[in-house]
Design a protein around this motif. Structure first.
Motif, PDB file in Angstrom:
ATOM      1  N   LYS A  52     147.825   6.352  66.026  1.00 46.59           N
ATOM      2  CA  LYS A  52     147.776   7.572  65.210  1.00 46.59           C
ATOM      3  C   LYS A  52     147.044   8.618  65.508  1.00 46.59           C
ATOM      4  O   LYS A  52     147.363   9.780  64.995  1.00 46.59           O
ATOM      5  N   VAL A  53     146.106   8.592  66.280  1.00 46.09           N
ATOM      6  CA  VAL A  53     145.075   9.484  66.892  1.00 46.09           C
ATOM      7  C   VAL A  53     145.939  10.382  67.758  1.00 46.09           C
ATOM      8  O   VAL A  53     146.211   9.762  68.881  1.00 46.09           O
ATOM      9  N   VAL A  54     146.100  11.573  67.870  1.00 47.82           N
ATOM     10  CA  VAL A  54     146.945  12.341  68.828  1.00 47.82           C
ATOM     11  C   VAL A  54     146.058  12.521  69.926  1.00 47.82           C
ATOM     12  O   VAL A  54     144.880  12.413  70.021  1.00 47.82           O
ATOM     13  N   LYS A  55     146.696  12.442  71.293  1.00 49.42           N
ATOM     14  CA  LYS A  55     145.975  12.364  72.480  1.00 49.42           C
ATOM     15  C   LYS A  55     145.551  13.958  72.774  1.00 49.42           C
ATOM     16  O   LYS A  55     146.289  14.499  73.792  1.00 49.42           O
ATOM     17  N   TYR A  56     144.779  14.264  72.036  1.00 44.10           N
ATOM     18  CA  TYR A  56     144.217  15.715  72.028  1.00 44.10           C
ATOM     19  C   TYR A  56     142.954  15.827  71.676  1.00 44.10           C
ATOM     20  O   TYR A  56     142.607  15.322  70.521  1.00 44.10           O
ATOM     21  N   ALA A  57     142.039  16.726  72.125  1.00 42.24           N
ATOM     22  CA  ALA A  57     140.736  16.773  71.654  1.00 42.24           C
ATOM     23  C   ALA A  57     140.380  18.357  71.718  1.00 42.24           C
ATOM     24  O   ALA A  57     140.762  18.923  72.947  1.00 42.24           O
ATOM     25  N   ASP A  58     139.760  18.863  70.963  1.00 40.10           N
ATOM     26  CA  ASP A  58     139.102  20.151  70.977  1.00 40.10           C
ATOM     27  C   ASP A  58     137.888  20.020  71.158  1.00 40.10           C
ATOM     28  O   ASP A  58     136.987  19.590  70.295  1.00 40.10           O
ATOM     29  N   GLU A  96     142.118  11.521  82.473  1.00 43.20           N
ATOM     30  CA  GLU A  96     142.589  10.181  83.135  1.00 43.20           C
ATOM     31  C   GLU A  96     143.206   9.407  81.839  1.00 43.20           C
ATOM     32  O   GLU A  96     144.366   8.753  82.148  1.00 43.20           O
ATOM     33  N   ASN A  97     142.851   9.803  80.858  1.00 42.16           N
ATOM     34  CA  ASN A  97     143.553   8.921  79.678  1.00 42.16           C
ATOM     35  C   ASN A  97     144.411   9.852  78.997  1.00 42.16           C
ATOM     36  O   ASN A  97     144.817   9.363  77.829  1.00 42.16           O
ATOM     37  N   GLY A  98     144.928  10.668  79.468  1.00 43.88           N
ATOM     38  CA  GLY A  98     146.249  11.535  79.220  1.00 43.88           C
ATOM     39  C   GLY A  98     145.762  12.388  77.854  1.00 43.88           C
ATOM     40  O   GLY A  98     146.648  12.552  77.094  1.00 43.88           O
ATOM     41  N   ILE A  99     144.532  12.658  77.661  1.00 47.00           N
ATOM     42  CA  ILE A  99     144.197  13.607  76.566  1.00 47.00           C
ATOM     43  C   ILE A  99     144.324  15.126  76.909  1.00 47.00           C
ATOM     44  O   ILE A  99     143.656  15.587  77.865  1.00 47.00           O
ATOM     45  N   VAL A 100     144.830  15.795  76.111  1.00 44.49           N
ATOM     46  CA  VAL A 100     145.334  17.213  76.222  1.00 44.49           C
ATOM     47  C   VAL A 100     143.965  18.010  75.638  1.00 44.49           C
ATOM     48  O   VAL A 100     143.364  17.483  74.686  1.00 44.49           O
ATOM     49  N   LEU A 101     143.453  19.051  76.374  1.00 45.03           N
ATOM     50  CA  LEU A 101     141.975  19.462  76.119  1.00 45.03           C
ATOM     51  C   LEU A 101     142.359  20.836  75.516  1.00 45.03           C
ATOM     52  O   LEU A 101     143.002  21.828  76.324  1.00 45.03           O
TER      53      LEU A 101
END
Ligand code: SF4
Length: 434
Positions: free
Chosen positions: A248-254, A286-291
């Motif tokens: 449920k946690v989007v692969k996105y981080a600010d 590497e874990n596909g997280i958009v920054l």
């Protein structure tokens, strides 16, 4: 009374406004959409930078102008500006009926009653308890969830700790109760915000309780949980594993970085150097997280060489979305007392140069998405473009680019659609619902 409210500044302030509106509705008041209709005009202000302060002053002047035309109107100014400048504001704006600080919302109904009887109220007592109710000002299917307030980090350029005070987390049970209310209202995406989300719960027992909180929230009926304001030095492997593993946690981080040059980072009082930053970004990508990130340009003493290091870092495409801000002198901050402040022209030139570079990064990324199908949350309709507007999971509301799409079948706001990307319009993506 008919209440008209304006919410300025950050998403944390927006949540404060929504809770203030909920108290007012519970107190029997009616919300209206314009200052013209309002008996009481409320402006919830920001005072983070000069631009923010100017915007707040403009809104106060606009409210005063409405009151000059309609003598019976009342004005309440709340939030960071009174919290920081109460004495000055009292003298500058005698037309204002009440000034309240960042945590005086519990008294808002009482304040409305008193000013209606002709009283003047000036209070920055910060006495609020936790308040669960919300009147959403976002489209009903997504909402911000403020999990803490204040900050203990004391970056040298930042006035927030002096305005919003020490870091204080909301209790987990209170946050879950508030989230339950949002779930009942049909919210599909919740966006966790604070000055520093990573340190949630650290004031309980010295440890971050962010992972525990997110796991509890993901037991609820939300489709997306988004995390903003993750301080880089506090992103532990446990937090990273949670973002990667929790569906449920989007692969996105600010992740606010502010700069990449070590000397500049040190003078900013930041707690992460270039090597640590690059290692963290490598792990997250590497874990596909958009920054997403934010950077300050033209910090006192920033050399051309230091600026060029940031130019190189951005050109490499390390960050998918970024905000660039010309350094703003804030009295009372350590950075304000530094020497070698740069001219505004230099600050603005460096800021614009980085913005252009980031636009190129987004355009490169967009062209790589053509032909791909994205799961898009339908937010609203753009009547000018005659198109539907939504966001893929790697796009946060209000700050990132969007997906404009068409559809042959009926679509509903708040629902998810598979959209095939066919191109771009500026930095925004364009597609067709399948
Ligand atoms: S982390 Fe730094 S920039 Fe962010 S609110 Fe705290 S002191 Fe300000």
């Amino acid at each position: 009374m008919r209440i008209g409210a304006i919410s300025l500044g950050c998403d944390k302030n927006r949540v404060d406004t929504e809770k203030m509106l909920s108290r007012l509705v519970a107190g029997g008041h009616t919300l209206v959409g314009t200052e013209d209709e309002a008996d009481v005009i409320i402006v919830n202000t920001c005072a983070f930078t000069d631009d923010a302060k100017n915007e707040a002053i403009d809104e106060i002047l606009s409210a005063v102008e409405h009151k000059r035309k309609h003598k019976k109107k009342k004005i309440i100014i709340t939030g960071c500006l009174p919290q920081r400048y109460l004495d000055t504001l009292e003298k500058e704006f005698p037309q204002v009926d009440a000034f309240l600080g960042i945590a005086d919302y519990d008294s808002i109904c009482d304040t409305v009653d008193k000013i209606t009887k002709g009283d003047k109220i000036y209070s920055c007592a910060c006495g609020d308890g936790f308040y669960e109710g919300r009147v959403l000002t976002t489209p009903y299917h997504y909402a911000y969830l403020k999990i803490a307030d204040g900050c203990n980090n004391h970056c040298t350029y930042c006035a927030i700790p002096s305005i919003r005070g020490k870091y204080r987390s909301e209790k987990i049970e209170d946050i879950l109760a508030e989230a339950k209310g949002l779930e009942r209202e049909g919210v599909s995406e919740i966006i966790l915000v604070a000055q520093d989300v990573t340190r949630y719960g650290i004031d309980f027992d010295g440890k971050s309780h962010l992972v525990e909180l997110v796991e509890r929230l993901s037991e609820m009926d939300f489709d997306r949980i988004r995390l903003l304001y993750l301080e880089p030095e506090a992103i532990t492997d446990e937090i990273l594993d949670m973002i990667v593993a929790n569906p449920k946690v989007v692969k996105y981080a600010d992740v606010p970085l502010q700069h990449i040059d070590n000397d500049t980072l040190k003078r900013m009082g930041r707690r992460c150097d270039e090597a640590t930053t690059r290692a963290l970004i490598k792990k997250m990508r590497e874990n596909g997280i958009v920054l997403r990130s934010s950077f300050i340009c033209g910090f006192p003493g920033e050399t051309e060489e230091a600026h060029n290091k940031l130019v190189e870092f951005i050109s490499e495409g390390n960050i998918d979305y970024a905000g660039f801000f010309a350094y703003s002198r804030e009295e009372g901050t350590a950075a304000d007392r530094l020497h070698n402040h740069l001219d505004d022209e230099v600050k603005i030139e460096r800021t614009n140069r980085l913005k252009d570079l980031q636009t190129a990064v987004i355009n490169r990324r967009n062209s790589g998405l053509v032909g791909k199908t994205l799961k898009v949350l339908f937010d609203e309709i753009d009547y000018d473009k005659q198109m539907f507007v939504g966001r893929a999971e790697f796009q946060a509301p209000d700050i990132d680019n969007l997906v404009y799409f068409t559809s042959d079948k009926e679509v509903h706001v708040g629902e998810y659609y598979d959209v095939e990307i066919v191109g771009a319009d500026g930095i925004d993506l364009v597609g067709k619902a399948l």
